[in-house]
Design an enzyme around this catalytic site. Structure first.
Site, PDB file in Angstrom:
ATOM      1  N   GLY A 156       0.810  -1.204   0.000  1.00 23.62           N
ATOM      2  CA  GLY A 156       0.000   0.000   0.000  1.00 23.62           C
ATOM      3  C   GLY A 156       0.848   1.260   0.000  1.00 23.62           C
ATOM      4  O   GLY A 156       1.974   1.258   0.502  1.00 23.62           O
ATOM      5  N   ILE A 157       0.289   2.319  -0.575  1.00 21.88           N
ATOM      6  CA  ILE A 157       0.949   3.618  -0.586  1.00 21.88           C
ATOM      7  C   ILE A 157      -0.076   4.689  -0.234  1.00 21.88           C
ATOM      8  O   ILE A 157      -1.285   4.438  -0.228  1.00 21.88           O
ATOM      9  CB  ILE A 157       1.565   3.956  -1.960  1.00 21.88           C
ATOM     10  CG1 ILE A 157       0.464   4.029  -3.043  1.00 21.88           C
ATOM     11  CG2 ILE A 157       2.646   2.947  -2.345  1.00 21.88           C
ATOM     12  CD1 ILE A 157       0.945   4.560  -4.374  1.00 21.88           C
ATOM     13  N   TYR A 211      -7.111   6.857  -0.750  1.00 23.58           N
ATOM     14  CA  TYR A 211      -6.705   5.768   0.147  1.00 23.58           C
ATOM     15  C   TYR A 211      -7.917   5.104   0.789  1.00 23.58           C
ATOM     16  O   TYR A 211      -8.039   3.870   0.814  1.00 23.58           O
ATOM     17  CB  TYR A 211      -5.771   6.329   1.216  1.00 23.58           C
ATOM     18  CG  TYR A 211      -5.192   5.298   2.158  1.00 23.58           C
ATOM     19  CD1 TYR A 211      -4.062   4.558   1.793  1.00 23.58           C
ATOM     20  CD2 TYR A 211      -5.755   5.073   3.403  1.00 23.58           C
ATOM     21  CE1 TYR A 211      -3.516   3.622   2.663  1.00 23.58           C
ATOM     22  CE2 TYR A 211      -5.215   4.140   4.281  1.00 23.58           C
ATOM     23  CZ  TYR A 211      -4.100   3.419   3.905  1.00 23.58           C
ATOM     24  OH  TYR A 211      -3.570   2.493   4.769  1.00 23.58           O
TER      25      TYR A 211
END
Length: 248
Positions: A92-93, A155
Site C-alpha cells: 500500500g501507498i 486511500y
C-alpha cells in the site's frame, strides 16, 4: 519442487507491518515469499531476516498494478517453491490531498497499488486454490477504509474496496475450502508513523482508547491466526485492530 512447506505470498512484505507478517508466518512453518518495490532495499532486508534466523523467507519483485506481471509472478512462485496456500495483500501507498487539490495521478497511483493489485493477486492464485481445495486470503485494509479520513479520498476508497472484494470472494469460494478475510489496522508503530512529529503522534494517540499505538506484531498475529486451520469458519469477516478507536 524446491520446498515442501506451505507457501505464503505476502505483498508489501518488506514494509513495517509486512515484515512482522512475514516473520509470523515463517514462525508458523510457511515458506514466505515477500513482495517488494525497491530491489536494493529488499536485498538488505532479506539479509537482515536471514541474519535473524529466517531462512524460509524469499523475495518476489512483481509489479502489482500489472495484471499479467502478477499472473507470471504467481506462476514463478509456484514453480520455484510450490502452490500458494496463503495470500496476504499488504502492499500500500499514500498520496494524500483533499479532493479539491488531488490530481488524477494521485488518485490512480493509490487505486492501482492498493486496490487493483488485490484483484490482480487474487485472480493470480484463485484457480490454483480452487484446484487444491484449500486457500487463505487475508487483505490488509485500514481503519480509514471504514471511517474515512480527511485528505484521503483515494486511500479510503481503495481500502473500503478491499472489504467489498473480501465479502464477495468469500461467498464465491466458501464451499471450496478457501477463506477470505480482512484485517483493518488502526495506527501502528511503524517507522512511517514514528517518523511524524512527536506532537502529531501524541494527538493521534489521544484519539485511541487503548492509549497507545499498535505494534506490527499484533497485526501479524491476527494474520497468522486467519491463515491457520483454526480459522476455517471465519470467512468474509473484518478484524478491526485499532485499540478501540473505531468499530461497527
Amino acid at each position: 519442487m524446491a520446498n515442501q512447506a506451505p507457501v505464503a505470498w505476502v505483498t508489501g512484505g518488506t514494509g513495517g507491518i509486512g515484515t512482522a507478517i512475514c516473520r509470523s508466518l515463517a514462525d508458523a512453518g510457511y515458506l514466505v515469499v515477500a513482495g517488494y518495490h525497491n530491489p536494493d532495499k529488499a536485498k538488505i532486508w532479506l539479509e537482515t531476516q536471514q541474519a535473524d534466523g529466517y531462512n524460509n523467507i524469499a523475495l518476489s519483485g512483481v509489479d502489482l498494478s500489472d495484471h499479467n506481471a502478477c499472473l507470471e509472478g504467481a506462476r514463478e512462485i509456484h514453480e520455484k517453491h510450490g502452490p500458494i496456500s496463503v495470500l496476504v495483500n499488504c502492499a500500500g501507498i499514500t498520496r494524500d490531498g483533499t479532493m479539491k487539490k488531488m490530481s488524477y495521478e494521485q488518485w490512480y497511483q493509490v487505486i492501482d497499488t492498493n486496490l487493483n493489485s488485490v484483484f490482480n493477486t487474487c485472480r493470480s492464485v484463485i484457480e490454483g486454490m480452487l484446484e487444491n481445495g484449500y486457500g487463505r486470503i487475508i487483505n490488509i485494509s485500514s481503519i480509514n477504509g471504514r471511517k474515512g479520513q480527511f485528505g484521503q479520498v483515494n486511500y479510503a476508497a481503495a481500502k473500503a474496496g478491499m472489504h467489498g472484494l473480501t465479502m464477495s470472494l468469500a461467498q464465491e469460494t466458501a464451499t471450496k475450502g478457501i477463506t477470505v478475510n480482512t484485517v483493518s489496522p488502526g495506527y501502528i508503530a511503524t517507522d512511517m508513523v514514528m517518523a511524524v512529529p512527536e506532537k502529531v503522534r501524541e494527538s493521534i494517540i489521544a484519539q485511541i482508547p487503548a492509549g497507545r499505538l499498535g505494534e506490527p506484531e499484533e497485526i501479524a498475529r491476527c494474520v497468522a491466526f486467519l491463515a491457520s486451520d483454526d480459522a476455517g469458519f471465519i470467512n468474509g469477516s473484518t478484524i478491526s485492530a485499532n485499540g478501540g478507536q473505531f468499530f461497527v
